[in-house]
Design a protein around this motif. Sequence first.
Motif, PDB file in Angstrom:
ATOM      1  N   SER A  99       0.545  -1.386  -0.019  1.00 23.17           N
ATOM      2  CA  SER A  99       0.425  -0.025  -0.049  1.00 23.17           C
ATOM      3  C   SER A  99       1.077   1.252  -0.460  1.00 23.17           C
ATOM      4  CB  SER A  99      -0.751  -0.197   1.344  1.00 23.17           C
ATOM      5  OG  SER A  99      -1.887  -1.047   1.228  1.00 23.17           O
ATOM      6  N   SER A 100       1.862   1.108   0.846  1.00 20.02           N
ATOM      7  CA  SER A 100       2.821   2.182   0.625  1.00 20.02           C
ATOM      8  C   SER A 100       3.689   2.629  -0.678  1.00 20.02           C
ATOM      9  CB  SER A 100       3.769   2.065   1.911  1.00 20.02           C
ATOM     10  OG  SER A 100       4.698   0.167   1.439  1.00 20.02           O
ATOM     11  N   ALA A 101       4.319   1.963  -1.377  1.00 14.59           N
ATOM     12  CA  ALA A 101       4.515   2.881  -2.816  1.00 14.59           C
ATOM     13  C   ALA A 101       3.675   2.284  -3.207  1.00 14.59           C
ATOM     14  CB  ALA A 101       5.159   0.901  -2.933  1.00 14.59           C
ATOM     15  N   SER A 102       2.185   1.641  -3.501  1.00 17.31           N
ATOM     16  CA  SER A 102       0.620   2.112  -4.729  1.00 17.31           C
ATOM     17  C   SER A 102       0.957   4.182  -4.321  1.00 17.31           C
ATOM     18  CB  SER A 102       0.257   1.239  -4.486  1.00 17.31           C
ATOM     19  OG  SER A 102       0.255  -0.104  -4.741  1.00 17.31           O
ATOM     20  N   ARG A 103       0.414   4.104  -2.765  1.00 18.59           N
ATOM     21  CA  ARG A 103      -0.187   5.370  -2.612  1.00 18.59           C
ATOM     22  C   ARG A 103       1.407   6.577  -2.916  1.00 18.59           C
ATOM     23  NH1 ARG A 103      -4.150   5.849   0.712  1.00 18.59           N
ATOM     24  NH2 ARG A 103      -3.750   7.648   1.323  1.00 18.59           N
TER      25      ARG A 103
END
Length: 332
Positions: free
Chosen positions: A140-144
């Motif tokens: 989720s962190s990289a996608s966000r």
Amino acid sequence: MSDEIVVIEGDGIGREVVPAAVEVLESLDLDFEFVAAEAGDATRDATGEALPTETYERVADADATLFGAAGETAADVILPLREAVDSFVNVRPAKAFPGVDALRPETDVVFLRENTEGVYSGHEDRLSEDLSTLTRVVTSSASRELAEYACDFVEAGRGPAGDPEAGFTVAHKANVMRETDGRFRNEVLSVAAERGVDADEELMDAFATKLPLDPSQYGVIVCPNLAGDVLSDLAAGLVGGLGLLPSANVGHDNGLFEPVHGTAPDIAGEGVANPTAAILSAAMLVEYLGHVEAGRRVRDAVEGVLSDGPRTGDLGGSATTDEVTAAVVDRL
């Protein structure tokens, strides 16, 4: 204070197009310090390492890096180099230029590709003589983080239309890869909604059909890692080939800039390689370092040469790499 730029020619035509790009940068009369470093097949053969520690550390400590191409050691070079600059997004514009016999002259798109995860994370295993596995990583962190960059990108009017209201398209395969692409899709669309940025979505296989039929319906496309790699190469076929596509691997305080094409061993050493992608990558580097007007001048000069000539053989001309480079410098 000068900006330190590490220059890695690499293999094949990288040794021809990267010096061409450096020549263009030198003609801008900006305060750049160029530092040569080695990586690639030839470096592995000479030293036993495709990417020496010294090169990695120089790239990590520099303000930006200009890279050419690596041959069979590409995965051992480019993936660690992207890590060295802490790159979280790969920016790949694909634009049809006047004077180029493009399949789709209306093409003008930019791919924003997640640059750290997916199937390029390197988690492969051979479990038996019959079975190998590959672990796909999506967080989720990289996608966000990619989504935040995409929102900033379009809000700043950096998309092809220059319209901060234009938004972007998310290309994914969440209908099949529900946990991984599903997470990517949901996080990117969530950030867009939080930021008030218009975002639509497209299944990547449908996108691969629709883009060649009507590229004008797309502008900025946000993709997972592998999809961005493949789909941007598809776009290259619409604008005249990989010799025209630059790219930027963007980190928070560093960047790595490289043409999308490879080493082109069939023409390496003949002096006929198209330097356009490398020069446009250098223009992206210049802009990244804050010299926006200088980057625009380089792109304008390249467009003028593509329109009026001389052109290399891949674009129907007979000019050498040096002749095209000299024409760009003359326009500057």
